[in-house]
Design a protein around this motif. Sequence first.
Motif, short mmCIF file in Angstrom:
data_model
loop_
_atom_site.label_atom_id
_atom_site.label_comp_id
_atom_site.label_asym_id
_atom_site.label_seq_id
_atom_site.Cartn_x
_atom_site.Cartn_y
_atom_site.Cartn_z
N GLY A 1 6.75 5.71 1.41
CA GLY A 1 7.73 5.91 2.47
C GLY A 1 8.30 4.59 2.93
N MET A 2 9.33 4.69 3.74
CA MET A 2 9.97 3.50 4.30
C MET A 2 10.15 3.74 5.79
N ALA A 3 9.50 2.92 6.59
CA ALA A 3 9.67 3.01 8.04
C ALA A 3 10.97 2.31 8.39
N VAL A 4 11.86 3.03 9.06
CA VAL A 4 13.15 2.43 9.38
C VAL A 4 13.30 2.08 10.85
N SER A 5 12.50 2.72 11.72
CA SER A 5 12.55 2.36 13.14
C SER A 5 11.32 2.90 13.85
N PRO B 1 7.97 -0.79 3.62
CA PRO B 1 7.40 0.32 2.86
C PRO B 1 5.94 0.56 3.24
N TYR B 2 5.50 1.79 3.07
CA TYR B 2 4.11 2.15 3.30
C TYR B 2 3.74 3.28 2.35
N VAL B 3 2.45 3.51 2.20
CA VAL B 3 1.96 4.61 1.38
C VAL B 3 1.22 5.57 2.30
N ALA B 4 1.61 6.83 2.25
CA ALA B 4 0.93 7.89 3.00
C ALA B 4 -0.01 8.61 2.04
N VAL B 5 -1.27 8.76 2.44
CA VAL B 5 -2.29 9.40 1.60
C VAL B 5 -2.77 10.66 2.30
N MET B 6 -2.82 11.76 1.55
CA MET B 6 -3.31 13.03 2.07
C MET B 6 -4.48 13.48 1.20
N LEU B 7 -5.62 13.74 1.83
CA LEU B 7 -6.82 14.16 1.11
C LEU B 7 -7.22 15.56 1.55
N ILE C 1 1.59 -1.72 1.74
CA ILE C 1 1.54 -1.92 0.29
C ILE C 1 0.36 -2.80 -0.11
N PRO C 2 0.10 -3.94 0.57
CA PRO C 2 -1.08 -4.74 0.19
C PRO C 2 -2.39 -3.97 0.37
N GLN C 3 -2.50 -3.15 1.41
CA GLN C 3 -3.70 -2.33 1.59
C GLN C 3 -3.85 -1.33 0.46
N PHE C 4 -2.74 -0.71 0.06
CA PHE C 4 -2.79 0.26 -1.03
C PHE C 4 -3.16 -0.42 -2.35
N GLN C 5 -2.63 -1.61 -2.59
CA GLN C 5 -2.97 -2.34 -3.82
C GLN C 5 -4.46 -2.64 -3.87
N ASN C 6 -5.06 -3.00 -2.74
CA ASN C 6 -6.49 -3.25 -2.67
C ASN C 6 -7.27 -1.94 -2.90
N PHE C 7 -6.82 -0.86 -2.28
CA PHE C 7 -7.42 0.46 -2.45
C PHE C 7 -7.40 0.87 -3.92
N TYR C 8 -6.26 0.67 -4.57
CA TYR C 8 -6.10 1.01 -5.98
C TYR C 8 -7.05 0.17 -6.86
N ARG C 9 -7.13 -1.12 -6.56
CA ARG C 9 -8.02 -2.00 -7.32
C ARG C 9 -9.47 -1.53 -7.21
N GLN C 10 -9.88 -1.15 -6.00
CA GLN C 10 -11.24 -0.68 -5.79
C GLN C 10 -11.48 0.64 -6.53
N PHE C 11 -10.48 1.52 -6.54
CA PHE C 11 -10.61 2.78 -7.28
C PHE C 11 -10.78 2.52 -8.77
N LYS C 12 -10.05 1.55 -9.30
CA LYS C 12 -10.20 1.20 -10.72
C LYS C 12 -11.60 0.68 -11.00
N GLU C 13 -12.15 -0.11 -10.08
CA GLU C 13 -13.51 -0.62 -10.25
C GLU C 13 -14.52 0.52 -10.25
N ILE C 14 -14.32 1.48 -9.37
CA ILE C 14 -15.21 2.65 -9.31
C ILE C 14 -15.14 3.43 -10.62
#
Length: 85
Positions: free
Chosen positions: A27-31, A41-47, A65-78
């Motif tokens: 998503g993109m926060a505009v205001s 930009p941001y990533v919305a996650v629904m579980l 985006i940096p938080q999501f990139q870290n989350f993704y990296r950790q998921f790959k490690e798992i």
Amino acid sequence: MEESSEPQLDAKSKVTSQLIDFEWKLGMAVSSDSCRSLKYPYVAVMLKVADHSGQVKNKSFEMTIPQFQNFYRQFKEIAAIIETV
């Protein structure tokens, strides 16, 4: 040193919830209330998670985006660790 309030899991920990579904969207926060133009930009996650009784609950959160990139990296490690088991 401050103690963490989050539970620590190890190989002997009993998992009490099961991931049923994972969705994400970019998503993109505009205001906002306090800022007229954000444009970040941001990533919305629904579980969907089932507890030990089978009751399904929806959980959602947003990440930068940096938080999501870290989350993704950790998921790959798992995933890499799971493949070795």
